[in-house]
Scaffold this motif. Structure first.
Motif, PDB file in Angstrom:
ATOM      1  N   TRP A 146     -44.787 -23.248 -62.425  1.00 14.67           N
ATOM      2  CA  TRP A 146     -46.312 -23.402 -63.032  1.00 14.67           C
ATOM      3  C   TRP A 146     -46.267 -23.369 -64.272  1.00 14.67           C
ATOM      4  CZ3 TRP A 146     -50.966 -24.402 -60.966  1.00 14.67           C
ATOM      5  CH2 TRP A 146     -50.894 -24.606 -59.461  1.00 14.67           C
ATOM      6  N   SER A 147     -45.053 -22.860 -65.220  1.00 20.77           N
ATOM      7  CA  SER A 147     -44.992 -23.017 -66.593  1.00 20.77           C
ATOM      8  C   SER A 147     -44.662 -24.329 -66.951  1.00 20.77           C
ATOM      9  CB  SER A 147     -43.859 -22.139 -66.876  1.00 20.77           C
ATOM     10  OG  SER A 147     -44.137 -20.657 -66.799  1.00 20.77           O
ATOM     11  N   PHE A 148     -43.790 -25.177 -66.199  1.00 19.44           N
ATOM     12  CA  PHE A 148     -43.696 -26.564 -66.429  1.00 19.44           C
ATOM     13  C   PHE A 148     -44.930 -27.296 -66.090  1.00 19.44           C
ATOM     14  CE2 PHE A 148     -38.918 -25.681 -66.033  1.00 19.44           C
ATOM     15  CZ  PHE A 148     -38.581 -26.261 -66.832  1.00 19.44           C
ATOM     16  N   ILE A 149     -45.697 -26.848 -65.132  1.00 16.38           N
ATOM     17  CA  ILE A 149     -47.026 -27.582 -65.140  1.00 16.38           C
ATOM     18  C   ILE A 149     -47.962 -27.393 -66.148  1.00 16.38           C
ATOM     19  CG2 ILE A 149     -49.170 -27.511 -63.632  1.00 16.38           C
ATOM     20  CD1 ILE A 149     -47.385 -26.890 -61.161  1.00 16.38           C
ATOM     21  N   TYR A 150     -47.910 -26.294 -66.556  1.00 10.17           N
ATOM     22  CA  TYR A 150     -48.893 -26.079 -67.796  1.00 10.17           C
ATOM     23  C   TYR A 150     -48.384 -26.390 -69.236  1.00 10.17           C
ATOM     24  CZ  TYR A 150     -52.096 -23.158 -64.930  1.00 10.17           C
ATOM     25  OH  TYR A 150     -52.778 -22.653 -63.942  1.00 10.17           O
ATOM     26  N   ASN A 151     -46.986 -26.905 -69.216  1.00 12.28           N
ATOM     27  CA  ASN A 151     -46.519 -27.144 -70.399  1.00 12.28           C
ATOM     28  C   ASN A 151     -47.402 -28.152 -71.422  1.00 12.28           C
ATOM     29  OD1 ASN A 151     -44.497 -28.907 -72.287  1.00 12.28           O
ATOM     30  ND2 ASN A 151     -43.394 -27.301 -71.829  1.00 12.28           N
ATOM     31  N   PRO A 152     -47.565 -27.932 -72.528  1.00 10.52           N
ATOM     32  CA  PRO A 152     -48.587 -28.930 -73.430  1.00 10.52           C
ATOM     33  C   PRO A 152     -47.961 -30.198 -73.597  1.00 10.52           C
ATOM     34  CG  PRO A 152     -48.266 -26.674 -74.620  1.00 10.52           C
ATOM     35  CD  PRO A 152     -47.501 -26.931 -73.504  1.00 10.52           C
ATOM     36  N   ASN A 203     -51.621 -31.468 -68.042  1.00 11.47           N
ATOM     37  CA  ASN A 203     -52.140 -32.518 -69.145  1.00 11.47           C
ATOM     38  C   ASN A 203     -51.869 -33.907 -68.965  1.00 11.47           C
ATOM     39  OD1 ASN A 203     -53.163 -30.241 -70.640  1.00 11.47           O
ATOM     40  ND2 ASN A 203     -50.953 -29.956 -71.970  1.00 11.47           N
ATOM     41  N   ALA A 204     -50.798 -34.115 -68.412  1.00 13.83           N
ATOM     42  CA  ALA A 204     -50.643 -35.577 -68.116  1.00 13.83           C
ATOM     43  C   ALA A 204     -51.747 -36.117 -67.150  1.00 13.83           C
ATOM     44  CB  ALA A 204     -49.267 -35.801 -67.313  1.00 13.83           C
ATOM     45  N   PHE A 205     -51.972 -35.300 -66.187  1.00 15.41           N
ATOM     46  CA  PHE A 205     -53.060 -35.894 -65.204  1.00 15.41           C
ATOM     47  C   PHE A 205     -54.202 -35.977 -65.768  1.00 15.41           C
ATOM     48  CE2 PHE A 205     -56.233 -34.555 -61.966  1.00 15.41           C
ATOM     49  CZ  PHE A 205     -56.263 -35.814 -60.933  1.00 15.41           C
ATOM     50  N   LEU A 206     -54.550 -34.899 -66.345  1.00 12.81           N
ATOM     51  CA  LEU A 206     -55.984 -35.137 -67.182  1.00 12.81           C
ATOM     52  C   LEU A 206     -55.980 -36.196 -68.236  1.00 12.81           C
ATOM     53  CD1 LEU A 206     -56.571 -31.276 -67.745  1.00 12.81           C
ATOM     54  CD2 LEU A 206     -57.648 -32.669 -66.149  1.00 12.81           C
ATOM     55  N   SER A 207     -55.087 -36.569 -68.831  1.00 12.16           N
ATOM     56  CA  SER A 207     -54.840 -37.645 -69.793  1.00 12.16           C
ATOM     57  C   SER A 207     -55.198 -38.908 -69.173  1.00 12.16           C
ATOM     58  CB  SER A 207     -53.583 -37.694 -70.551  1.00 12.16           C
ATOM     59  OG  SER A 207     -53.190 -36.466 -71.114  1.00 12.16           O
ATOM     60  N   ILE A 212     -54.040 -35.603 -73.816  1.00 15.71           N
ATOM     61  CA  ILE A 212     -54.467 -34.179 -73.886  1.00 15.71           C
ATOM     62  C   ILE A 212     -53.394 -33.294 -73.848  1.00 15.71           C
ATOM     63  CG2 ILE A 212     -55.608 -32.243 -72.505  1.00 15.71           C
ATOM     64  CD1 ILE A 212     -57.551 -34.288 -71.131  1.00 15.71           C
ATOM     65  N   GLU A 213     -53.381 -32.581 -74.798  1.00 16.68           N
ATOM     66  CA  GLU A 213     -52.151 -31.454 -75.138  1.00 16.68           C
ATOM     67  C   GLU A 213     -52.895 -30.009 -75.237  1.00 16.68           C
ATOM     68  OE1 GLU A 213     -49.456 -32.333 -78.217  1.00 16.68           O
ATOM     69  OE2 GLU A 213     -48.959 -34.239 -77.473  1.00 16.68           O
ATOM     70  N   ILE A 214     -53.307 -29.484 -74.189  1.00 19.07           N
ATOM     71  CA  ILE A 214     -53.874 -28.175 -74.124  1.00 19.07           C
ATOM     72  C   ILE A 214     -52.799 -27.294 -74.002  1.00 19.07           C
ATOM     73  CG2 ILE A 214     -55.470 -26.644 -72.999  1.00 19.07           C
ATOM     74  CD1 ILE A 214     -57.270 -29.057 -72.058  1.00 19.07           C
ATOM     75  N   ASN A 215     -52.798 -26.211 -74.827  1.00 17.43           N
ATOM     76  CA  ASN A 215     -51.904 -25.282 -74.538  1.00 17.43           C
ATOM     77  C   ASN A 215     -52.365 -24.072 -73.731  1.00 17.43           C
ATOM     78  OD1 ASN A 215     -49.783 -23.371 -74.796  1.00 17.43           O
ATOM     79  ND2 ASN A 215     -49.892 -22.736 -76.852  1.00 17.43           N
ATOM     80  N   TRP A 216     -52.315 -24.271 -72.352  1.00 21.81           N
ATOM     81  CA  TRP A 216     -53.023 -23.332 -71.560  1.00 21.81           C
ATOM     82  C   TRP A 216     -52.578 -22.047 -71.516  1.00 21.81           C
ATOM     83  CZ3 TRP A 216     -56.728 -25.595 -68.470  1.00 21.81           C
ATOM     84  CH2 TRP A 216     -56.735 -27.175 -68.604  1.00 21.81           C
ATOM     85  N   LEU A 217     -51.207 -21.632 -71.515  1.00 20.78           N
ATOM     86  CA  LEU A 217     -50.790 -20.360 -71.608  1.00 20.78           C
ATOM     87  C   LEU A 217     -50.735 -19.695 -73.034  1.00 20.78           C
ATOM     88  CD1 LEU A 217     -47.805 -20.824 -69.377  1.00 20.78           C
ATOM     89  CD2 LEU A 217     -49.957 -20.056 -68.588  1.00 20.78           C
ATOM     90  N   GLY A 218     -50.922 -20.361 -74.036  1.00 16.19           N
ATOM     91  CA  GLY A 218     -51.034 -19.922 -75.439  1.00 16.19           C
ATOM     92  C   GLY A 218     -52.405 -19.861 -75.881  1.00 16.19           C
ATOM     93  N   SER A 219     -53.511 -19.976 -75.103  1.00 16.73           N
ATOM     94  CA  SER A 219     -54.737 -19.946 -75.508  1.00 16.73           C
ATOM     95  C   SER A 219     -55.527 -18.618 -75.113  1.00 16.73           C
ATOM     96  CB  SER A 219     -55.606 -21.207 -74.940  1.00 16.73           C
ATOM     97  OG  SER A 219     -57.068 -20.925 -75.262  1.00 16.73           O
ATOM     98  N   PRO A 220     -55.999 -17.959 -75.832  1.00 17.20           N
ATOM     99  CA  PRO A 220     -56.564 -16.694 -75.833  1.00 17.20           C
ATOM    100  C   PRO A 220     -57.545 -16.802 -74.537  1.00 17.20           C
ATOM    101  CG  PRO A 220     -56.344 -16.897 -78.086  1.00 17.20           C
ATOM    102  CD  PRO A 220     -56.071 -18.209 -77.661  1.00 17.20           C
TER     103      PRO A 220
END
Length: 305
Positions: A133-139, A145-149, A156-164
């Protein structure tokens, strides 16, 4: 003659008890060694100042508990633990129950195949789940992000695990995905124990599938349903630190900190083992209180089939 028979019956009773006890003793010994002793030892250590490696242990009374109540990270960790509990209970039980009812009541030919597919995450190591899942969330390279793009003009380059704001929410999908199959099998086992005659009687009375679920299935699997919820609570309070360690390391800025991982950090990274033991006591108290409350709220009279 009667007294001899009484003596013989008493002898047989004691022999049976000793026979049963001989099988229970190894289990009780292991339970005492790996559960009771650590609990008592943890409570004992919480009254000392000890790094875990030094030979001296300084008795400081309740100072660790005073530090616990003034620690600014503890409220955040408790909030995150109960955030995960709340959503995991809702999502896991909703999905597990839906799939369990669908697989048993629809009588699908691929029943065995779907059971294996849903249970597959439980076979995988938690470490593998965290890395996956860390790979799935990789910005940059992640699937999400690739799917949402695909639905936007710009990548889209959302930092899922780095966003508060997103990090704690990002821990939910892997936690839910890893738990659905196990609880689905428990509910399936309960549903398969319900006599078909009850469903036939409900159908004759004009009950549709939803009414059969609410009137027959749910009341008869309620004890398993309640037990599953309690199990989710206990495993979350005691085991969510693994997914946190693998995916966020408690960050960003302690926004995904949970009690279990904070215990690990204080006890084994900062070498304040006695304070870690104090956090462990807090986890035990919260587990007991939450379990008792849920048991009280969800209590229903047992329905005999």
């Amino acid at each position: 003659m009667i007294s001899i028979k009484k003596k013989m019956s008493m002898t047989s009773v004691w022999s049976r008890r000793l026979f049963i006890l001989s099988f229970l003793l190894p289990t009780l010994a292991l339970f005492a060694l790996f559960t009771i002793y650590p609990l008592i030892r943890g409570l004992y250590l919480s009254f000392f100042d000890w790094s875990g490696g030094s030979e001296t242990m300084n008795f400081i009374g309740v100072n660790n508990y005073k530090e616990l109540f003034s620690d600014s990270i503890i409220p955040t960790a408790i909030k995150n633990d109960y955030f995960l509990i709340f959503w995991k209970v809702i999502l896991i039980m909703l999905l597990a129950t839906f799939f369990a009812v669908a697989l048993t009541r629809l009588r699908l030919k691929e029943y065995g195949f779907y059971r294996i597919i849903f249970f597959f995450p439980n076979i995988i190591s938690v470490v593998v789940i965290g890395v996956l899942w860390s790979f799935i969330y990789n910005p940059s390279l992640g699937f999400l992000n690739a799917f949402l793009s695909l639905f936007t003009k710009n990548p889209i380059e959302i930092n899922w695990l780095g966003s508060p704001n997103l990090a704690i929410w990002s821990l939910l999908p892997p936690s839910v995905w890893a738990g659905i199959g196990f609880y689905m099998l428990l509910i399936i086992a309960s549903i398969l124990g319900i006599p078909n005659s009850l469903y036939e009687a409900a159908s004759i009375d004009g009950a549709n599938e939803w009414k059969q679920f609410t009137g027959v299935t749910l009341p008869l699997i309620w004890e398993q349903f309640k037990t599953s919820i309690i199990h989710i609570v206990i495993t979350t309070l005691n085991g969510s630190f693994i997914i946190v360690k693998l995916m966020t390391d408690g960050g960003p800025d302690n926004q995904t900190q949970v009690l279990g991982y904070y215990l690990y950090q204080m006890g084994f990274k900062q070498y304040h083992l006695s304070y870690g033991a104090t956090i462990g006591v807090l986890i035990l108290v919260l587990s007991l209180i939450t379990t008792l409350l849920i048991n009280r709220i969800l209590h229903r009279d047992t329905i005999e089939m």
